[in-house]
Write a protein that holds these residues in place. Structure first.
Motif, mmCIF file in Angstrom:
data_model
loop_
_atom_site.group_PDB
_atom_site.id
_atom_site.type_symbol
_atom_site.label_atom_id
_atom_site.label_comp_id
_atom_site.label_asym_id
_atom_site.label_seq_id
_atom_site.Cartn_x
_atom_site.Cartn_y
_atom_site.Cartn_z
ATOM 1 N N MET A 103 -2.880 -24.542 -10.894
ATOM 2 C CA MET A 103 -4.264 -24.499 -10.411
ATOM 3 C C MET A 103 -5.105 -25.489 -11.216
ATOM 4 O O MET A 103 -5.754 -25.122 -12.187
ATOM 5 C CB MET A 103 -4.835 -23.085 -10.577
ATOM 6 N N ALA A 105 -7.541 -27.250 -9.783
ATOM 7 C CA ALA A 105 -8.858 -27.363 -9.143
ATOM 8 C C ALA A 105 -9.937 -26.670 -9.971
ATOM 9 O O ALA A 105 -9.672 -25.682 -10.654
ATOM 10 C CB ALA A 105 -8.811 -26.744 -7.749
ATOM 11 N N ASP A 109 -17.183 -20.526 -9.282
ATOM 12 C CA ASP A 109 -17.154 -19.090 -9.562
ATOM 13 C C ASP A 109 -18.063 -18.307 -8.608
ATOM 14 O O ASP A 109 -17.887 -17.112 -8.422
ATOM 15 C CB ASP A 109 -17.600 -18.821 -11.000
ATOM 16 N N PRO A 135 -13.654 -14.910 -5.373
ATOM 17 C CA PRO A 135 -12.425 -14.340 -5.937
ATOM 18 C C PRO A 135 -11.819 -15.291 -6.961
ATOM 19 O O PRO A 135 -11.976 -16.509 -6.840
ATOM 20 C CB PRO A 135 -11.502 -14.190 -4.718
ATOM 21 N N ILE A 137 -8.812 -16.978 -7.868
ATOM 22 C CA ILE A 137 -7.522 -17.256 -7.199
ATOM 23 C C ILE A 137 -6.381 -17.158 -8.209
ATOM 24 O O ILE A 137 -5.374 -16.502 -7.973
ATOM 25 C CB ILE A 137 -7.528 -18.660 -6.539
ATOM 26 N N LEU A 138 -6.562 -17.824 -9.337
ATOM 27 C CA LEU A 138 -5.503 -17.851 -10.361
ATOM 28 C C LEU A 138 -5.122 -16.436 -10.795
ATOM 29 O O LEU A 138 -3.947 -16.068 -10.779
ATOM 30 C CB LEU A 138 -5.979 -18.682 -11.560
ATOM 31 N N PHE A 152 -5.685 -24.187 -15.465
ATOM 32 C CA PHE A 152 -6.404 -25.162 -16.282
ATOM 33 C C PHE A 152 -7.616 -24.462 -16.867
ATOM 34 O O PHE A 152 -8.083 -23.458 -16.328
ATOM 35 C CB PHE A 152 -6.848 -26.367 -15.441
ATOM 36 N N ALA A 154 -11.381 -25.479 -18.522
ATOM 37 C CA ALA A 154 -12.366 -26.475 -18.939
ATOM 38 C C ALA A 154 -13.384 -25.780 -19.830
ATOM 39 O O ALA A 154 -14.031 -24.827 -19.406
ATOM 40 C CB ALA A 154 -13.039 -27.048 -17.698
ATOM 41 N N LYS A 166 -8.710 -16.762 -22.472
ATOM 42 C CA LYS A 166 -8.606 -16.929 -21.012
ATOM 43 C C LYS A 166 -7.186 -16.699 -20.510
ATOM 44 O O LYS A 166 -6.989 -16.076 -19.480
ATOM 45 C CB LYS A 166 -9.111 -18.320 -20.625
ATOM 46 N N LYS A 170 -6.434 -13.959 -17.696
ATOM 47 C CA LYS A 170 -5.924 -14.346 -16.367
ATOM 48 C C LYS A 170 -4.494 -13.872 -16.146
ATOM 49 O O LYS A 170 -4.111 -13.588 -15.029
ATOM 50 C CB LYS A 170 -5.973 -15.869 -16.220
#
Ligand code: CTP
Length: 219
Positions: A103, A105, A109, A135, A137-138, A152, A154, A166, A170
């Motif tokens: 992911m 992209a 949010d 949502p 996605i990851l 990813f 950032a 994170k 996740k």
């Protein structure tokens, strides 16, 4: 060496096809959330990192699906999406059979709760937009079995500290962290410098390089 003509450019598939037989889905670009028919909320992602990953995975022999917010004229499957909800649908519809999902992209949010049907007229004073959460996605695909899931991350401050929190939040296998406070790398540039973090919080530093080379190292 198998070679193929892609548009006018000759593309030589790598001799060493380490990803032959593997299916990989990669997302790229910044999603756009409509405010009205002509205005939207988006971010500064150029999609270059995701595209470099998709190109390199293809050269390494993988069966690539690129879900992007822009059209990519490439010899692999490309699904163009605009919003986070569209991207979520495309990822989920193409998840089955993938060995790996990356992911890359920059997914918005939030989206505007009620996108206006007609162009919003200037009324003077303050215009309030109500944003609702999209949502994640990851996070939602991390429990899918038999896949390597890579996100990813950032960050503009406390890069490694935030990245470690994170990956745990996740639940993905790997997280690629980059520092977006630096102007010379990351968003909208051709170079990047990243840290690859795994589930056990091991960290591997990949020094500043072109996104092409960074993509190869990640893959
Ligand atoms: N991501 C996602 N769906 C979202 C938001 C993010 O799938 N709605 C994915 C991104 O593609 C990326 C990862 O989650 O791989 C981390 O994105 P990032 O923006 O750094 O994290 P957020 O979860 O949005 O957290 P925050 O913005 O609070 O730092």
């Amino acid at each position: 060496i198998a070679s193929c003509l892609v548009g006018s450019e000759m593309c030589i598939r790598d001799r060493n096809k380490k990803l032959k037989g593997k299916k990989i889905l990669i997302t790229a670009g910044g999603t756009r959330e409509k405010i009205d028919p002509v205005r939207y909320i988006t971010n500064a992602s150029s999609g270059k990192m995701g595209l470099a990953l998709a190109d390199n995975a293809y050269r390494m022999g993988a069966d690539v699906t690129l879900v992007s917010t822009f059209k990519a004229d490439k010899p692999y499957k490309n699904i163009v999406t605009e919003t986070a909800l569209e991207m979520e649908k495309a990822v989920k519809e193409n998840l089955s059979g993938q060995d790996c999902v990356i992911m890359a992209a920059a997914v918005s949010d939030y989206r505007v709760e009620n996108c206006a049907e007609n162009k919003i007229k200037k009324q003077g004073g303050v215009l309030e937009l109500k944003l609702v959460e999209n949502p994640d996605i990851l996070k939602s695909i991390c429990k899918t079995p038999n896949k390597i899931i890579c996100g990813f991350c950032a960050e503009s401050e406390n890069l490694l500290e935030n990245a470690k929190a994170k990956i745990q939040k996740k639940g993905c296998d790997f997280l690629i962290a980059n520092d977006i406070s630096r102007k010379d790398i990351g968003f909208n540039t051709d170079e990047n410098e990243v840290y690859i973090i795994d589930k056990s919080l091991n960290i591997k530093h990949i020094e500043k390089d072109t996104k092409e080379n960074i993509a190869q190292r990640i893959l």
